[in-house]
Design a protein around this motif. Sequence first.
Motif, PDB file in Angstrom:
ATOM      1  N   UNK A   1       4.596  16.988  60.926  1.00  0.00           N
ATOM      2  CA  UNK A   1       5.375  17.083  59.681  1.00  0.00           C
ATOM      3  C   UNK A   1       4.541  16.789  58.437  1.00  0.00           C
ATOM      4  N   UNK A   2       3.287  16.427  58.612  1.00  0.00           N
ATOM      5  CA  UNK A   2       2.479  16.012  57.466  1.00  0.00           C
ATOM      6  C   UNK A   2       2.052  17.176  56.578  1.00  0.00           C
TER       7      UNK A   2
ATOM      8  N   UNK B   1       2.387  22.806  52.484  1.00  0.00           N
ATOM      9  CA  UNK B   1       2.234  23.859  53.489  1.00  0.00           C
ATOM     10  C   UNK B   1       3.266  23.677  54.595  1.00  0.00           C
ATOM     11  N   UNK B   2       4.532  23.691  54.178  1.00  0.00           N
ATOM     12  CA  UNK B   2       5.629  23.451  55.111  1.00  0.00           C
ATOM     13  C   UNK B   2       5.653  24.462  56.246  1.00  0.00           C
TER      14      UNK B   2
ATOM     15  N   UNK C   1       7.461  28.568  49.727  1.00  0.00           N
ATOM     16  CA  UNK C   1       8.616  27.667  49.797  1.00  0.00           C
ATOM     17  C   UNK C   1       8.139  26.211  49.898  1.00  0.00           C
ATOM     18  N   UNK C   2       8.664  25.368  49.022  1.00  0.00           N
ATOM     19  CA  UNK C   2       8.381  23.934  48.990  1.00  0.00           C
ATOM     20  C   UNK C   2       6.887  23.636  48.864  1.00  0.00           C
ATOM     21  N   UNK C   3       6.170  24.488  48.143  1.00  0.00           N
ATOM     22  CA  UNK C   3       4.723  24.300  48.017  1.00  0.00           C
ATOM     23  C   UNK C   3       4.330  23.524  46.761  1.00  0.00           C
ATOM     24  N   UNK C   4       5.204  23.503  45.764  1.00  0.00           N
ATOM     25  CA  UNK C   4       4.868  22.825  44.512  1.00  0.00           C
ATOM     26  C   UNK C   4       4.817  21.312  44.706  1.00  0.00           C
ATOM     27  N   UNK C   5       4.057  20.646  43.865  1.00  0.00           N
ATOM     28  CA  UNK C   5       3.861  19.203  44.007  1.00  0.00           C
ATOM     29  C   UNK C   5       5.186  18.452  43.951  1.00  0.00           C
ATOM     30  N   UNK C   6       6.071  18.859  43.051  1.00  0.00           N
ATOM     31  CA  UNK C   6       7.334  18.136  42.916  1.00  0.00           C
ATOM     32  C   UNK C   6       8.342  18.475  44.004  1.00  0.00           C
TER      33      UNK C   6
END
Length: 759
Positions: free
Chosen positions: A611-612, A618-619, A743-748
């Motif tokens: 999950x890291x 890099x989900x 998807x979900x790659x941005x820092x925030x």
Amino acid sequence: MQIRHYYIAIILIITISSCNTTNITTNADLPNKYVNAFIGTDEHGHTYPGAQLPFGMVQLSPDNGQSGWNWVSGYHYSDSIIVGFSHTHLSGAGIGDLQDISLMPTIADFDINTIYKQRDDKPYAAYYTHNDEVAEPGYYSVNFKETGIKAELTATPRTGFHKYSFSKGSNRNIVLDLGYAVNWDASTETEIEYIDAHTVIGKRYSTGWAKDQRVYFCAKFSEPIQDVISTGNINIAKNKKATGKAINTLFKFKQDINEILVKVSISSVSKEGAIANLQTENQTWDFNTARTQAANIWTESLSNITVEGEDIDKKTVFYTALYRSKLAPTLASDVDSQYRGGDIKVHKADGRNHYSGLSLWDVFRAQNPLLTITNPDVAVDIANTMLAHYDETGILPVWVLAGNETNTMTGYHSVSMLAEVIMKNLPGIDTERAFQAMKATMMQDQRGLKELREHNYIPYNLMDESVTISLELAYNDYGVAMVANKLGYTDDYKYFLNRSMAYQHLFDGRVGFMRGKDSNGNWRENFDPKHSAHRVGTDYTEGNAWQHSWFVLHDIQGLVNQFENEDAFEKQLTLLFNESSEITGEDASPDITGMIGQYAHGNEPSHHIAYMYNYIGQAWKTQELVHQIMREQYPNSPDGISGNEDMGQMSAWYVLSGLGFYPVNPTDGNFIIGTPLFAKSCINLQGNKQFVISTENHSDENFYIQSASLNGKELNRSYISYEEIMNGGELHFVMGNKPNKEWASEINSRPPSVSNLNN
């Protein structure tokens, strides 16, 4: 489900299974049907197939009578002989103990004083095949064709219920072996007392992993005892009592009866406690009624998660995992709330259940976080059990068995589990009292804490497993810091948060691993990240540098920062899963199993690592790996657990990952998104709320998340919170067969770490 509330109606079960699914709506398709209790009984899963209720005091299961690591639970799938059915077992532990109060039906007649050197020589040892076994939630049976005896078992929380049917021979005998012991265990004092022709009571004291275990029992027979002889040829019907280090007793019954029922209750407190447990819980002699009640209880408990899909193997593995996540810890308090505590004295747990079998090094990672969702009342009782242990001993527990502190494994994860339930705002915990217990425990000098304070890490020349212990204590310190901050103790917050950065002292950026360092600050020489030694002469617990260098659960961003850049971190993480699986060292830990490269899913230190990738945006790589692990590491077969089950942790990983998320850092209450196993899942929460995980385009090939929404709003972050789950709602995924790398790659959009929050 509270153990004390165990009488339920099937109509309630069907009502709560109303997550708009088509699969779990009728009795014929209730979740019990999908439990394969033989998963994990082969290889080194160390599970047992017997009868138990959720978190029940009694684990009534067959024993093969063998010592050895394969037989830690009493039963191994490779065997074909049973010597008894005992009432206490460990669900997938790595050390053997328990298996107390063993009964065995037999048609043999023999001298009870004979000592048999081999288990196969025992005249009551019986052969069986797996075709003659049935194991269901709350029920086990085996047909011994050679002797014509069928044994059936079921249970209430504190009572085992046996049914023995005879069809051959003339003798109708039952052996009670109070000296039965394998592996680490040995009886020290036993006693049996004749009450009347239907009832005996007694005790078994033993030493082993639990150094001072005390089990009292009451056994009641449906048929009158005709003759009864104990070790030393003592007729206890006449002499009333027999005592000794390892008393055996042969009960003889009328030769013309075909069925004998036996009810056996246990207690850690007293014989009177065992009697009260039996009288309160098991008032019927109708075995089928008791079996049905047990099945109904399991149906209710397993129905708090429903899944939708046509793949029978997936559903079987999932519901078996959910079942195993509810076997431990085990009830330790009697019906009057009395229990034997950490000081071996009798205490009372007013208004709650007290538990034993606290395998904290394992279960803090996933099993306890799962319980905070499925059984929050149990999670609170576990927390209060740990606080009671603190009151009794002056320190929070490490690994408690039968009230005994075994001091097994590393760290103080009772601290982390208390921090978790406090940060999740579960009611019923005295937060101030808990904080003081956490702080006092982490400020004492045992188990590496003195060395940690003096050096900011534990030097390898002062303690074995120094790297692992340093990293785990740092995580425990983080838990104290979070609770201190919640309560407004600013100085304590700063102090323990600083201590939680201990990992920074052990990371060697030149090699990309956590390494042992001596008290002068020098790295251990001849470093080999694949090298393992089991518990002695090593810097790592049951593993190597490849598996343990990632244990910075609270500050993964801080770990990333230790590398040259994010790409270097990603390269090392990816190499973990692609390295050869060779383990070097003459005494490598046998716990390093379930290998994907150097990732070892069969042992807990690896469980969070896949999950890291979410923490570096890099989900999609997490989705690939979690899908692979669920597919490869959990077959629907007796060898379906790649390492020790460890009291529910291996199974809890699968349950949570199957739902689509996992708690990398349980204390912060966030669940990191992976990939959902089913087209639709539903968590039936307390208060008639539901949390639904739904998908579009879901299939075995479409395991990549294309987009997500939470309660109809776009979700472009790779985690959800405990509060969002418990409020109910719907997490919806659109799936595809190619990764959406944006998807979900941005820092925030990445999960929080201490370093993120402090920036």
